[in-house]
Motif scaffolding. Structure first.
Motif, short mmCIF file in Angstrom:
data_model
loop_
_atom_site.label_atom_id
_atom_site.label_comp_id
_atom_site.label_asym_id
_atom_site.label_seq_id
_atom_site.Cartn_x
_atom_site.Cartn_y
_atom_site.Cartn_z
N LEU A 20 -36.43 12.37 -5.25
CA LEU A 20 -36.08 12.93 -6.55
C LEU A 20 -37.22 12.73 -7.56
N LEU A 21 -37.78 11.54 -7.59
CA LEU A 21 -38.87 11.27 -8.51
C LEU A 21 -40.09 12.13 -8.17
N TRP A 22 -40.40 12.26 -6.89
CA TRP A 22 -41.53 13.08 -6.47
C TRP A 22 -41.32 14.55 -6.86
N HIS A 23 -40.09 15.02 -6.78
CA HIS A 23 -39.79 16.40 -7.19
C HIS A 23 -40.26 16.63 -8.63
N HIS A 24 -40.12 15.64 -9.50
CA HIS A 24 -40.49 15.78 -10.91
C HIS A 24 -41.96 15.47 -11.17
N LEU A 25 -42.60 14.70 -10.29
CA LEU A 25 -43.99 14.31 -10.52
C LEU A 25 -45.00 15.22 -9.83
N ARG A 26 -44.60 15.87 -8.76
CA ARG A 26 -45.54 16.64 -7.94
C ARG A 26 -46.00 17.91 -8.64
N ALA A 27 -47.13 18.42 -8.19
CA ALA A 27 -47.66 19.71 -8.64
C ALA A 27 -47.81 19.79 -10.16
N VAL A 99 -36.02 7.84 -16.96
CA VAL A 99 -37.14 7.37 -16.14
C VAL A 99 -38.39 8.19 -16.45
N LEU A 100 -38.26 9.50 -16.49
CA LEU A 100 -39.40 10.37 -16.78
C LEU A 100 -39.94 10.12 -18.18
N GLU A 101 -39.06 9.86 -19.13
CA GLU A 101 -39.49 9.55 -20.50
C GLU A 101 -40.28 8.24 -20.52
#
Length: 136
Positions: A20-27, A99-101
């Motif tokens: 899930l975290l990688w989905h938001h951090l990738r690319a 988390v993203l914030e």
């Protein structure tokens, strides 16, 4: 198994929270920032890293609670100039926006301030070098 093979295996077998975290951090999805996953750094393999900001992000399960080996690892990474953010898997799964914030808050203010030097500039410089965040 050498470190490169182990990192490759970890990339193929990420936990649900890591996926899930990688989905938001990738690319470059998080404000155009570049992250790598399951990256070897010295003797360790970190979950995620932003080399320009010298920021390591770890998604931890319960086995990491009070771990002496994690403390040694974090101290080594800190000595190399990295800031380490640790999030519980449960927080990643249930509070991904928070988390993203927190990750964004740890990044420098502008892309031009990103440098591969040992000392990140901007907001990340004011943080403790190892932060375990809990949102629950």
């Amino acid at each position: 198994m050498n470190q490169t093979q182990r990192a490759r295996a970890l990339r193929q077998n990420m936990t649900e929270a890591e996926r899930l975290l990688w989905h938001h951090l990738r690319a470059h999805r998080l404000h155009g920032q570049k992250f790598r996953r399951q990256q070897p750094i010295g003797p360790y393999i970190v979950d995620f890293v932003h080399f320009g900001a010298r920021l390591v992000i770890e998604a931890d399960g319960g086995q990491h609670n009070g771990s002496a080996s994690d403390a040694r690892r974090d101290a080594w990474l800190k000595h190399q100039g990295f800031t380490v953010l640790r999030f519980w898997n449960n927080d990643v799964l249930l509070s991904i926006e928070a988390v993203l914030e927190a990750i964004l808050d740890a990044l420098p203010l502008s892309p031009s301030s990103l440098s591969p030097g040992p000392s990140p500039s901007g907001r990340g410089e004011n943080l403790e070098n190892c932060i375990h965040t809990g949102f629950s």
